[in-house]
Design an enzyme around this catalytic site. Structure first.
Site, PDB file in Angstrom:
ATOM      1  N   ASP A 379     107.014 124.760  62.455  1.00 43.10           N
ATOM      2  CA  ASP A 379     107.069 125.208  63.840  1.00 43.10           C
ATOM      3  C   ASP A 379     105.649 125.197  64.402  1.00 43.10           C
ATOM      4  O   ASP A 379     104.693 125.557  63.702  1.00 43.10           O
ATOM      5  CB  ASP A 379     107.647 126.625  63.916  1.00 43.10           C
ATOM      6  CG  ASP A 379     107.522 127.227  65.300  1.00 43.10           C
ATOM      7  OD1 ASP A 379     108.348 126.893  66.166  1.00 43.10           O
ATOM      8  OD2 ASP A 379     106.577 128.020  65.512  1.00 43.10           O
ATOM      9  N   ASP A 397     104.066 119.403  73.262  1.00 43.79           N
ATOM     10  CA  ASP A 397     105.198 118.595  73.721  1.00 43.79           C
ATOM     11  C   ASP A 397     106.456 119.035  72.970  1.00 43.79           C
ATOM     12  O   ASP A 397     107.160 118.228  72.385  1.00 43.79           O
ATOM     13  CB  ASP A 397     104.913 117.107  73.474  1.00 43.79           C
ATOM     14  CG  ASP A 397     105.906 116.206  74.190  1.00 43.79           C
ATOM     15  OD1 ASP A 397     106.632 116.707  75.071  1.00 43.79           O
ATOM     16  OD2 ASP A 397     105.963 115.012  73.857  1.00 43.79           O
TER      17      ASP A 397
END
Length: 589
Positions: A379, A397
């Site tokens: 993550d 992004d």
């Protein structure tokens, strides 16, 4: 009336019924999220709808099952309902996606606001409520059949609930970590439908305690028994036939059944994945109805998409003046941005973070992502927590279509990004749902949040899309740095793109609460860095998101309503004027 089946004397079998019923409920719930995600996203809103409708179904099933068991305590009826639930679940892979598309088509022309909420809710009600309502009748019915006397009723009910809970726990982990990644959502539905069907078949094939028949049995009772046996045989036969047919018609994992040019379609732990290509490009989509996540240009040219605009960030960070530039991409995807930066810049060192390992595999196989570019399966925020390295450019992004991770949208996250930037470093954020209003929606909230952390912010809209690139830095002279570095750029294609960016680039000044309320006595100090600690006073900035409060789903929903309304306005007008026939003529059917 027929006698009691011997298998009911074995409480283990009844406990197993509870176990597999609980397991199947959770498996269907998780399967529902994967069935809906390619069409409606996997946001918290969609999960709320799934959980809510399933709880409604279970509650109604509990009520009905208890009343039915008191009124007519016949186990045959319960296991008949289990067969019906198994049949319905087995048919979901075959017809579920068509139902979703049909409901979406109707909703687009009948709902003006909160389209995704209403469409997802309607799809859940139509597809999932009935079979889970039937499974909701299991517990109260089994309580009726297993409690022999009040002396041990508490123990028996406790055991039933325990087996149901244990089954639910296992049913949560098995689809997520085993069946869906290994064989897909469709076969996962079929597996649990088969388990329920087998459970019911074992019941109906078990002998009754008076299977040899009573000598004193009246002809009318024998006739009722034969009739009931015939009905049960019909149920079993129908269940087996439908299940077999569903295994052949519903095992496809194709959610985009209308696409003809797919080179890959599958599922990972996190996403529905679709790769398609034409003569010029290769595309990755993680959602059937919304957008493209990555593009690879086969001729090596710029894409004309947001990746090109984001290439202004290395110039702002002084790429031409440095021996090398370190870049981190949070939300690597298939590496379009990394590939372009490597192709057009010398001395750039790129590393990426992508939570979905399967996307990284697709990047290497179909999108020509260099093996020399490291990609960490993590993550994005957790990665920043784990590393101490700093970078010249950090690209964020991680926002896929309408799925915005709240943990990567808050003041705390952007502060963490700032702490990982070198002096003069630049963060560029791809915001992919630009709304019509400049002072509401998810892009506005993100811009406000970022500008509460970074004193220098610029934004540029990507022409022909709903994307916006947002550049942020602690260096107030990033435009001067960019202009100086562009003087040394020799690539005409890249220079033309950067000229387009600089022409449309505008400074972002955060809106204060006073501004939002219409007052003119703006306190300019809120956008100035504190001389002592470099922290901006964000208390007076409007719509700043924090880890505690980041309503990204609701903010995104506002923009989705606008985008959908804009896309279908032409066809709505045709429908209002000419009805279905007008639409058919418009599509030339």
């Amino acid at each position: 009336m027929s006698g009691k089946r011997k298998i009911l004397s074995n409480k283990i079998y009844l406990y197993l019924t509870e176990f597999f019923a609980g397991m199947s409920v959770m498996a269907v719930e998780l399967g529902a999220s994967r069935l809906l995600a390619p069409y409606f996203s996997s946001s918290q809103i969609v999960w709320t709808i799934i959980i809510g409708t399933i709880m409604i179904a279970m509650a109604l099933g509990n009520i009905y099952g208890g009343r039915a068991a008191d009124k007519r305590p016949d186990p045959d009826r319960l296991y008949g309902r289990i067969i019906l639930a198994a049949i319905w679940i087995a048919l979901i892979p075959a017809i579920g996606k068509y139902v979703i598309i049909g409901i979406s088509a109707v909703m687009i022309f009948s709902v003006n606001h909160m389209f995704l909420i209403w469409a997802a809710f309607a799809a859940c009600m139509v597809i999932f409520v009935f079979p889970l309502f039937l499974l909701g009748t299991v517990t109260p019915s089994l309580v009726k059949f297993t409690v022999d006397d009040l002396g041990d009723s508490g123990k028996t009910v406790g055991m039933l609930n325990a087996f149901n809970t244990i089954g639910s726990i296992i049913g949560t982990f098995v689809p997520t970590f085993l069946t869906i990644p290994a064989v897909g959502t469709s076969i996962t539905f079929l597996i649990f439908a088969g388990i329920l069907l087998l459970l019911a078949i074992l019941y109906f094939f078990s002998p009754t305690e008076n299977s040899g028949g009573d000598k004193g049995e009246k002809p009318s009772e024998a006739g009722k028994k034969d009739k009931k046996t015939g009905k049960n045989a019909t149920k079993i036969t129908a269940g087996i036939i439908v299940f077999v047919v569903a295994c052949f018609t519903g095992k496809s994992d194709s959610f985009a059944f209308w696409e003809n040019d797919l080179v890959f379609e599958g599922e990972s732990v996190y996403n529905y994945l679709q790769v398609r290509e034409d003569d010029k490009r290769t595309y990755l989509s993680t959602n059937v109805l919304f957008g493209v996540q990555s593009v690879y240009e086969k001729d090596g040219k710029l894409t004309g998409m947001y990746y090109d605009y984001a290439m202004a960030a290395p110039y702002m960070a002084g790429i031409m003046e440095k021996d090398g530039l370190d870049m981190l991409i949070l939300g690597m995807g298939t590496g379009t941005y990394a590939t372009q930066c490597n192709r057009f810049f010398d001395g750039i060192r790129v590393e990426g973070v992508e939570i979905d390992e399967d996307i990284t595999k697709l990047a290497r196989e179909y999108f020509h992502l260099s093996e020399e570019i490291p990609v960490y399966t993590y993550d994005g925020r957790a990665y920043l927590n784990a590393v101490k390295e700093t970078y010249d450019v950090i690209m964020v992004d991680a926002y896929q279509d309408i799925t915005i991770p709240f943990q990567m949208s808050s003041v705390e996250f952007f502060t963490m990004v700032k702490d990982h930037l070198n002096p003069g470093g630049v963060m560029v954020v791809n915001m992919n749902m630009r709304g019509q209003s400049e002072k509401q929606g998810i892009t506005y909230a993100l811009a406000q949040t970022i500008s509460s952390v970074f004193p220098t912010c610029y934004q540029v809209n990507v022409q022909g899309t709903s994307n916006r690139e947002f550049f942020a830095s602690e260096n107030p002279e990033i435009l001067e740095v960019m202009a100086k570095n562009l003087e040394r750029e020799e690539n005409a294609e890249l220079l033309a793109m950067m000229h387009r960016v600089t022409e449309n680039l505008e400074a972002y000044v955060p809106v204060t609460v006073a501004d939002k309320s219409g007052r003119n006595d703006r306190d300019n100090s809120v956008i100035e860095s504190n001389a002592n600690d470099g922290v901006i006073n964000s208390d007076k900035i409007d719509s700043v998101m924090t880890d505690d409060q980041a309503p990204v789903e609701l903010l995104g929903m506002q923009v989705i309503d606008e985008l959908i309304a804009d896309e279908v306005s032409y066809y709505k007008k045709i429908y209002n004027e000419g009805g279905i026939q007008g639409l058919l003529r418009a599509f030339e059917f």
